[in-house]
Write a protein that holds these residues in place. Sequence first.
Motif, PDB file in Angstrom:
ATOM      1  N   THR A  95       4.020  69.173  93.734  1.00 51.23           N
ATOM      2  CA  THR A  95       4.203  70.365  92.917  1.00 51.23           C
ATOM      3  C   THR A  95       3.802  71.591  93.733  1.00 51.23           C
ATOM      4  O   THR A  95       2.771  71.583  94.397  1.00 51.23           O
ATOM      5  CB  THR A  95       3.330  70.277  91.646  1.00 51.23           C
ATOM      6  OG1 THR A  95       3.706  69.095  90.927  1.00 51.23           O
ATOM      7  CG2 THR A  95       3.499  71.504  90.771  1.00 51.23           C
ATOM      8  N   ILE A  96       4.608  72.634  93.647  1.00 50.30           N
ATOM      9  CA  ILE A  96       4.390  73.842  94.443  1.00 50.30           C
ATOM     10  C   ILE A  96       4.123  75.033  93.531  1.00 50.30           C
ATOM     11  O   ILE A  96       4.826  75.239  92.543  1.00 50.30           O
ATOM     12  CB  ILE A  96       5.618  74.162  95.319  1.00 50.30           C
ATOM     13  CG1 ILE A  96       5.943  73.005  96.259  1.00 50.30           C
ATOM     14  CG2 ILE A  96       5.411  75.461  96.095  1.00 50.30           C
ATOM     15  CD1 ILE A  96       4.869  72.681  97.267  1.00 50.30           C
ATOM     16  N   ILE A  97       3.118  75.820  93.899  1.00 47.70           N
ATOM     17  CA  ILE A  97       2.889  77.131  93.305  1.00 47.70           C
ATOM     18  C   ILE A  97       3.328  78.143  94.363  1.00 47.70           C
ATOM     19  O   ILE A  97       2.694  78.253  95.411  1.00 47.70           O
ATOM     20  CB  ILE A  97       1.409  77.352  92.939  1.00 47.70           C
ATOM     21  CG1 ILE A  97       0.909  76.271  91.976  1.00 47.70           C
ATOM     22  CG2 ILE A  97       1.222  78.752  92.341  1.00 47.70           C
ATOM     23  CD1 ILE A  97      -0.606  76.289  91.786  1.00 47.70           C
ATOM     24  N   ASN A  98       4.400  78.861  94.097  1.00 52.23           N
ATOM     25  CA  ASN A  98       4.948  79.817  95.057  1.00 52.23           C
ATOM     26  C   ASN A  98       4.314  81.185  94.826  1.00 52.23           C
ATOM     27  O   ASN A  98       4.628  81.871  93.869  1.00 52.23           O
ATOM     28  CB  ASN A  98       6.466  79.901  94.913  1.00 52.23           C
ATOM     29  CG  ASN A  98       7.095  80.880  95.882  1.00 52.23           C
ATOM     30  OD1 ASN A  98       6.423  81.520  96.689  1.00 52.23           O
ATOM     31  ND2 ASN A  98       8.407  81.008  95.806  1.00 52.23           N
ATOM     32  N   GLN A  99       3.431  81.572  95.730  1.00 49.22           N
ATOM     33  CA  GLN A  99       2.759  82.867  95.644  1.00 49.22           C
ATOM     34  C   GLN A  99       3.298  83.865  96.673  1.00 49.22           C
ATOM     35  O   GLN A  99       2.778  84.967  96.787  1.00 49.22           O
ATOM     36  CB  GLN A  99       1.245  82.689  95.859  1.00 49.22           C
ATOM     37  CG  GLN A  99       0.576  81.772  94.875  1.00 49.22           C
ATOM     38  CD  GLN A  99       0.387  82.407  93.513  1.00 49.22           C
ATOM     39  OE1 GLN A  99       1.010  83.398  93.160  1.00 49.22           O
ATOM     40  NE2 GLN A  99      -0.494  81.830  92.719  1.00 49.22           N
ATOM     41  N   GLY A 100       4.304  83.472  97.425  1.00 54.98           N
ATOM     42  CA  GLY A 100       4.797  84.314  98.507  1.00 54.98           C
ATOM     43  C   GLY A 100       5.976  85.167  98.115  1.00 54.98           C
ATOM     44  O   GLY A 100       6.566  85.004  97.040  1.00 54.98           O
ATOM     45  N   THR A 101       6.360  86.045  99.026  1.00 59.09           N
ATOM     46  CA  THR A 101       7.558  86.840  98.811  1.00 59.09           C
ATOM     47  C   THR A 101       8.775  85.947  99.017  1.00 59.09           C
ATOM     48  O   THR A 101       8.749  85.013  99.826  1.00 59.09           O
ATOM     49  CB  THR A 101       7.615  88.063  99.759  1.00 59.09           C
ATOM     50  OG1 THR A 101       8.782  88.819  99.433  1.00 59.09           O
ATOM     51  CG2 THR A 101       7.643  87.668 101.220  1.00 59.09           C
ATOM     52  N   ASP A 102       9.824  86.231  98.274  1.00 60.80           N
ATOM     53  CA  ASP A 102      11.080  85.497  98.434  1.00 60.80           C
ATOM     54  C   ASP A 102      12.096  86.308  99.234  1.00 60.80           C
ATOM     55  O   ASP A 102      13.236  85.900  99.386  1.00 60.80           O
ATOM     56  CB  ASP A 102      11.662  85.137  97.068  1.00 60.80           C
ATOM     57  CG  ASP A 102      10.834  84.086  96.347  1.00 60.80           C
ATOM     58  OD1 ASP A 102      10.062  83.353  97.012  1.00 60.80           O
ATOM     59  OD2 ASP A 102      10.952  83.989  95.109  1.00 60.80           O
ATOM     60  N   ALA A 103      11.668  87.458  99.740  1.00 60.92           N
ATOM     61  CA  ALA A 103      12.563  88.356 100.469  1.00 60.92           C
ATOM     62  C   ALA A 103      12.108  88.490 101.923  1.00 60.92           C
ATOM     63  O   ALA A 103      11.044  88.007 102.301  1.00 60.92           O
ATOM     64  CB  ALA A 103      12.577  89.725  99.791  1.00 60.92           C
TER      65      ALA A 103
END
Length: 142
Positions: free
Chosen positions: A28-36
């Motif tokens: 399971t991933i918690i995405n805290q980063g920019t997607d751009a």
Amino acid sequence: MTISIGNDHAGTDYKFAIIKHLESNGITIINQGTDATDSVDYPDFVHPVANDVEKNNAEFGILICGSANGVAMTANKHQGIRAGICWTKEITALTRQHNNANIICIPARFTALQQAIEMVDTFLNTKFEGGRHQNRVDKIPC
């Protein structure tokens, strides 16, 4: 297992590939980063990852930027965080075995994507050795 991942603009492509790889392995991933890929300030993405690890919302963290220096410096300001810059699988294994690192910091501009994925696998599958290393880790202020 839950992993928190964060990145700045230099690490966006690596983040997406690492997330795909980890999710395909049931993580399971918690995405805290920019997607751009537009320029951003890395601390804005580091603090949420470090908080996730500190609060046990994630077992480990992954941080990615150009050199990994900025994300490591920022993460290590948090109590209970031991963030290590890794650029080979061997360094990665030692970071876990000897330092009990709980966040891996990857320099996207100095590692190949496949190498970064292999380092993440090494990080997540390597155990802390304890023993004499525990004495050293205990001397890191928390």
